[in-house]
Design an enzyme around this catalytic site. Structure first.
Site, mmCIF file in Angstrom:
data_model
loop_
_atom_site.group_PDB
_atom_site.id
_atom_site.type_symbol
_atom_site.label_atom_id
_atom_site.label_comp_id
_atom_site.label_asym_id
_atom_site.label_seq_id
_atom_site.Cartn_x
_atom_site.Cartn_y
_atom_site.Cartn_z
ATOM 1 N N HIS A 246 23.686 -71.899 24.837
ATOM 2 C CA HIS A 246 22.784 -71.071 25.633
ATOM 3 C C HIS A 246 22.193 -71.930 26.746
ATOM 4 O O HIS A 246 21.422 -72.865 26.498
ATOM 5 C CB HIS A 246 21.666 -70.506 24.755
ATOM 6 C CG HIS A 246 22.163 -69.548 23.730
ATOM 7 N ND1 HIS A 246 21.522 -69.320 22.541
ATOM 8 C CD2 HIS A 246 23.264 -68.750 23.716
ATOM 9 C CE1 HIS A 246 22.193 -68.420 21.840
ATOM 10 N NE2 HIS A 246 23.252 -68.064 22.529
ATOM 11 N N SER B 270 22.889 -73.710 20.218
ATOM 12 C CA SER B 270 21.731 -73.412 21.064
ATOM 13 C C SER B 270 20.701 -74.516 20.851
ATOM 14 O O SER B 270 21.062 -75.694 20.819
ATOM 15 C CB SER B 270 21.183 -72.018 20.731
ATOM 16 O OG SER B 270 20.189 -71.626 21.667
ATOM 17 N N ASP C 42 23.010 -65.349 17.462
ATOM 18 C CA ASP C 42 24.224 -65.342 18.264
ATOM 19 C C ASP C 42 25.260 -66.219 17.561
ATOM 20 O O ASP C 42 24.939 -67.283 17.018
ATOM 21 C CB ASP C 42 23.943 -65.881 19.675
ATOM 22 C CG ASP C 42 25.125 -65.714 20.618
ATOM 23 O OD1 ASP C 42 25.973 -64.842 20.355
ATOM 24 O OD2 ASP C 42 25.184 -66.448 21.616
#
Length: 272
Positions: free
Chosen positions: A45, A18, A135
């Site tokens: 992401h 990310s 995540d």
């Protein structure tokens, strides 16, 4: 060359990142061997209109493309997630599905990691890079459960250390290295023999089916955990606490999934 149905090597590499991960991915794609005996899948992401392919394509020494459903996985090829869809694998081909958002993101890292663990077991190498919140931690734990190898970028080397640090708090990762050592490490790990395919937990298969839009509903959640007092930030539905001794997380009846940190924290930042 397509991945063989049976293999004794680690020939599936799944990479998640990310905020702060794009430069790491560029450097990795520049340095992987051109004859890498593994398929590489990457999820970050993304914003709803951001193309990861456009960001990293020119840096890759391997053939690279956006993921397409039904495409067979090939060694020495790179497949990247597309906006607003999860990148999954099923058996030996790619699935691109607009399943429920996880950790406030679609694409999300956990669904890709879980699907790879289900499909390839011990053949998988999971790599988690810089990023906020957590995540990827549950997905990396799934890879570990299914006998795969787990790698995280050293949090001290990461621009945003939360994701790799959360994974290290959730499980005993196999390797923790700075970004500059990832290419050589992966080149070594793909040569390490993999064990036999393990029995895949039914709960893991259910969560992959949810991401693939093949299962949903309260009955499914009852199999995965217990109803909590929290509500889903996506749809305001009730959340079930998933029975996972590594990462505290929740699902609603639609299938939206969120870790406790993502539930209580800010939305992930998709910008580089």
């Amino acid at each position: 060359m397509e991945l063989p149905k049976d293999s004794f090597g680690h020939d599936v590499i799944v990479i998640g990142g990310s905020l702060g991960s794009f430069e790491v991915i560029r450097g990795l794609l520049r340095s992987l061997p051109v004859d890498l005996p593994a398929a590489v899948l990457i999820t970050t992401h993304l914003g709803p209109t951001v193309s990861l392919l456009n960001i990293v394509e020119k840096y890759s020494v391997l053939p690279i493309k956006s993921a397409e459903s039904g495409e067979p996985l090939r060694r020495a090829h790179v497949y990247v997630a597309v906006p607003d869809a999860h990148l999954l694998v099923h058996e030996h081909h790619i699935l691109v599905r607009r399943g429920p958002r996880e950790n406030l993101s679609r694409p999300a890292i956990d669904p890709m990691f879980r699907s790879a663990a289900c499909a390839f077991g011990t053949r998988v190498i999971g790599v988690l890079l810089s990023g906020g919140l957590n995540d990827g931690a549950a997905g990396l734990a799934a890879i570990k459960t299914c006998g795969g190898l787990t790698v995280v970028q050293d949090p001290q080397d990461a621009a945003v250390p939360s994701m790799p640090r959360s994974a290290m708090n959730a499980l005993a990762v196999d390797h923790c290295v700075p970004a500059g050592k990832l290419p050589s490490l992966l080149s070594e790990l793909v040569q390490v023999p993999a064990g036999a395919m393990p029995d895949i937990p039914s709960s893991l298969k259910l969560e992959v089916a949810i991401a693939a839009q093949e299962a949903s509903g309260m009955e499914i959640n009852e199999e995965l955990g217990e109803k909590s007092t929290f509500t889903c930030s996506e749809c305001d539905g009730a959340l079930w606490a998933i029975e996972d001794d590594r990462v505290l997380r929740f699902r609603c009846h639609i299938g939206h999934a969120v870790t406790a940190d993502a539930l209580l924290g800010p939305a992930p930042d998709c910008r580089e």
